[in-house]
Design a protein around this motif. Structure first.
Motif, PDB file in Angstrom:
ATOM      1  N   GLY A   1       0.797  -1.234   0.000  1.00  0.00           N
ATOM      2  CA  GLY A   1       0.000   0.000   0.000  1.00  0.00           C
ATOM      3  C   GLY A   1       0.825   1.276   0.000  1.00  0.00           C
ATOM      4  O   GLY A   1       0.286   2.371   0.217  1.00  0.00           O
ATOM      5  N   THR A   2       2.129   1.180  -0.210  1.00  0.00           N
ATOM      6  CA  THR A   2       2.999   2.364  -0.163  1.00  0.00           C
ATOM      7  C   THR A   2       2.632   3.355  -1.273  1.00  0.00           C
ATOM      8  O   THR A   2       2.617   2.981  -2.450  1.00  0.00           O
ATOM      9  CB  THR A   2       4.486   1.948  -0.339  1.00  0.00           C
ATOM     10  N   PRO A   3       2.312   4.627  -0.917  1.00  0.00           N
ATOM     11  CA  PRO A   3       2.038   5.621  -1.963  1.00  0.00           C
ATOM     12  C   PRO A   3       3.306   5.872  -2.787  1.00  0.00           C
ATOM     13  O   PRO A   3       4.390   6.054  -2.230  1.00  0.00           O
ATOM     14  CB  PRO A   3       1.659   6.888  -1.178  1.00  0.00           C
ATOM     15  N   MET A   4       3.157   5.849  -4.112  1.00  0.00           N
ATOM     16  CA  MET A   4       4.302   5.982  -5.005  1.00  0.00           C
ATOM     17  C   MET A   4       4.160   7.242  -5.863  1.00  0.00           C
ATOM     18  O   MET A   4       3.053   7.724  -6.102  1.00  0.00           O
ATOM     19  CB  MET A   4       4.411   4.747  -5.910  1.00  0.00           C
ATOM     20  N   VAL A   5       5.274   7.732  -6.344  1.00  0.00           N
ATOM     21  CA  VAL A   5       5.279   8.909  -7.217  1.00  0.00           C
ATOM     22  C   VAL A   5       6.439   8.753  -8.195  1.00  0.00           C
ATOM     23  O   VAL A   5       7.421   8.071  -7.885  1.00  0.00           O
ATOM     24  CB  VAL A   5       5.433  10.206  -6.364  1.00  0.00           C
ATOM     25  N   LYS A   6       6.332   9.362  -9.387  1.00  0.00           N
ATOM     26  CA  LYS A   6       7.447   9.290 -10.343  1.00  0.00           C
ATOM     27  C   LYS A   6       8.468  10.381 -10.019  1.00  0.00           C
ATOM     28  O   LYS A   6       8.092  11.531  -9.787  1.00  0.00           O
ATOM     29  CB  LYS A   6       6.930   9.462 -11.772  1.00  0.00           C
ATOM     30  N   ASN A   7       9.746  10.007 -10.008  1.00  0.00           N
ATOM     31  CA  ASN A   7      10.790  11.008  -9.756  1.00  0.00           C
ATOM     32  C   ASN A   7      11.151  11.723 -11.065  1.00  0.00           C
ATOM     33  O   ASN A   7      10.521  11.501 -12.103  1.00  0.00           O
ATOM     34  CB  ASN A   7      12.025  10.369  -9.092  1.00  0.00           C
ATOM     35  N   ARG A   8      12.178  12.554 -11.020  1.00  0.00           N
ATOM     36  CA  ARG A   8      12.480  13.392 -12.191  1.00  0.00           C
ATOM     37  C   ARG A   8      12.975  12.583 -13.396  1.00  0.00           C
ATOM     38  O   ARG A   8      13.040  13.104 -14.505  1.00  0.00           O
ATOM     39  CB  ARG A   8      13.496  14.484 -11.818  1.00  0.00           C
ATOM     40  N   PHE A   9      13.313  11.321 -13.166  1.00  0.00           N
ATOM     41  CA  PHE A   9      13.723  10.456 -14.281  1.00  0.00           C
ATOM     42  C   PHE A   9      12.568   9.579 -14.770  1.00  0.00           C
ATOM     43  O   PHE A   9      12.758   8.704 -15.604  1.00  0.00           O
ATOM     44  CB  PHE A   9      14.892   9.559 -13.859  1.00  0.00           C
ATOM     45  N   GLY A  10      11.377   9.788 -14.198  1.00  0.00           N
ATOM     46  CA  GLY A  10      10.224   8.987 -14.600  1.00  0.00           C
ATOM     47  C   GLY A  10      10.200   7.607 -13.970  1.00  0.00           C
ATOM     48  O   GLY A  10       9.494   6.715 -14.436  1.00  0.00           O
ATOM     49  N   ILE A  11      10.972   7.423 -12.872  1.00  0.00           N
ATOM     50  CA  ILE A  11      11.022   6.126 -12.178  1.00  0.00           C
ATOM     51  C   ILE A  11      10.128   6.203 -10.935  1.00  0.00           C
ATOM     52  O   ILE A  11      10.199   7.177 -10.174  1.00  0.00           O
ATOM     53  CB  ILE A  11      12.476   5.783 -11.766  1.00  0.00           C
ATOM     54  N   TRP A  12       9.303   5.183 -10.733  1.00  0.00           N
ATOM     55  CA  TRP A  12       8.435   5.155  -9.556  1.00  0.00           C
ATOM     56  C   TRP A  12       9.266   4.972  -8.286  1.00  0.00           C
ATOM     57  O   TRP A  12      10.208   4.180  -8.267  1.00  0.00           O
ATOM     58  CB  TRP A  12       7.418   4.017  -9.654  1.00  0.00           C
ATOM     59  N   GLU A  13       8.901   5.704  -7.228  1.00  0.00           N
ATOM     60  CA  GLU A  13       9.559   5.566  -5.927  1.00  0.00           C
ATOM     61  C   GLU A  13       8.562   5.922  -4.835  1.00  0.00           C
ATOM     62  O   GLU A  13       7.571   6.620  -5.082  1.00  0.00           O
ATOM     63  CB  GLU A  13      10.801   6.474  -5.851  1.00  0.00           C
ATOM     64  N   PRO A  14       8.775   5.459  -3.583  1.00  0.00           N
ATOM     65  CA  PRO A  14       7.893   5.845  -2.477  1.00  0.00           C
ATOM     66  C   PRO A  14       7.822   7.372  -2.348  1.00  0.00           C
ATOM     67  O   PRO A  14       8.833   8.058  -2.499  1.00  0.00           O
ATOM     68  CB  PRO A  14       8.559   5.202  -1.259  1.00  0.00           C
ATOM     69  N   ASP A  15       6.615   7.875  -2.095  1.00  0.00           N
ATOM     70  CA  ASP A  15       6.358   9.323  -2.066  1.00  0.00           C
ATOM     71  C   ASP A  15       6.714   9.897  -0.690  1.00  0.00           C
ATOM     72  O   ASP A  15       6.048   9.618   0.296  1.00  0.00           O
ATOM     73  CB  ASP A  15       4.879   9.565  -2.378  1.00  0.00           C
ATOM     74  N   LEU A  16       7.766  10.725  -0.643  1.00  0.00           N
ATOM     75  CA  LEU A  16       8.245  11.274   0.634  1.00  0.00           C
ATOM     76  C   LEU A  16       7.359  12.403   1.170  1.00  0.00           C
ATOM     77  O   LEU A  16       7.611  12.915   2.252  1.00  0.00           O
ATOM     78  CB  LEU A  16       9.688  11.786   0.484  1.00  0.00           C
ATOM     79  N   ARG A  17       6.320  12.786   0.415  1.00  0.00           N
ATOM     80  CA  ARG A  17       5.414  13.831   0.941  1.00  0.00           C
ATOM     81  C   ARG A  17       4.562  13.290   2.078  1.00  0.00           C
ATOM     82  O   ARG A  17       3.940  14.043   2.806  1.00  0.00           O
ATOM     83  CB  ARG A  17       4.524  14.372  -0.189  1.00  0.00           C
TER      84      ARG A  17
END
Length: 204
Positions: free
Chosen positions: A99-115
């Motif tokens: 269930g970890t919220p994910m977001v795309k970083n500046r390279f377009g790679i999905w990563e856990p959302d630190l917000r």
């Protein structure tokens, strides 16, 4: 002049190896990921790890996430790399669950959302992990690694050149990414072993 030629050679090799792995069909990618998973399960460094980092593959990288169900069964904590904000090409490692919220970083790679506050609390520096599964563009018969060229892992793991706690580093790749030998730079952080879909090579 010689170092300029070496840089050109390195760039050409990096391009060639990336093209090779991107040429693999989806079926070949899936098969390679399953075979990689079988190889990884046999390694003592994986079997004894309690905190391990994987990565989400891009651009034809071999997929280590097939190991996830097996790790979950063994109650291993799984982390993913996240680009450190306000930092030059360095990584944090953040706990990952279904269930970890994910977001795309500046390279377009999905990563856990630190917000999300919980995500920020669940981040660790690399030295606090037992084992890191590291992507690469190429590797050689002595387990030397060629990365993407951004230096993210080398910067994040620079502490390993000094005494102190250190994780086991395991590179993973398609077998077609293996070459006889690679140039080694002073800032390169050595891997203990590189595992492919067809076997592994250990640092001597």
């Amino acid at each position: 002049m010689e170092s300029l030629h070496q840089d050109d050679d390195k760039r050409a090799l990096r391009r060639s190896l990336r093209r090779q792995r991107q040429a693999l069909s989806q079926h070949e990618q899936r098969l390679a990921a399953q075979r990689l998973c079988q190889q990884l399960k046999t390694l003592p460094e994986i079997r004894r790890a309690r905190r391990i980092s994987l990565y989400l593959p891009v651009n034809g990288e071999i997929d280590p996430m097939t190991l996830l169900p097996w790790l979950r069964k063994r109650k291993v904590e799984v982390y993913l790399p996240v680009l450190r904000p306000f930092s030059a090409n360095a990584l944090w490692f953040v706990a990952y669950h279904s269930g970890t919220p994910m977001v795309k970083n500046r390279f377009g790679i999905w990563e856990p959302d630190l917000r999300f506050g919980a995500q920020r609390r669940n981040r660790l520096p690399a030295w606090a992990l037992d084992t890191l599964i590291v992507p690469l563009v190429g590797f050689d018969n002595s387990a030397n690694r060629m990365g993407m060229g951004g230096g993210f892992y080398d910067r994040s793991l620079a502490f390993m050149h000094r005494p102190g706690p250190a994780p086991t580093l395991i590179g993973v790749a398609h077998a077609c990414q293996q070459v006889a030998s690679l140039p080694v730079e002073p800032w390169d952080v050595p891997l203990q072993v590189v595992v492919s879909d067809q076997g592994y090579v250990r640092r001597q």
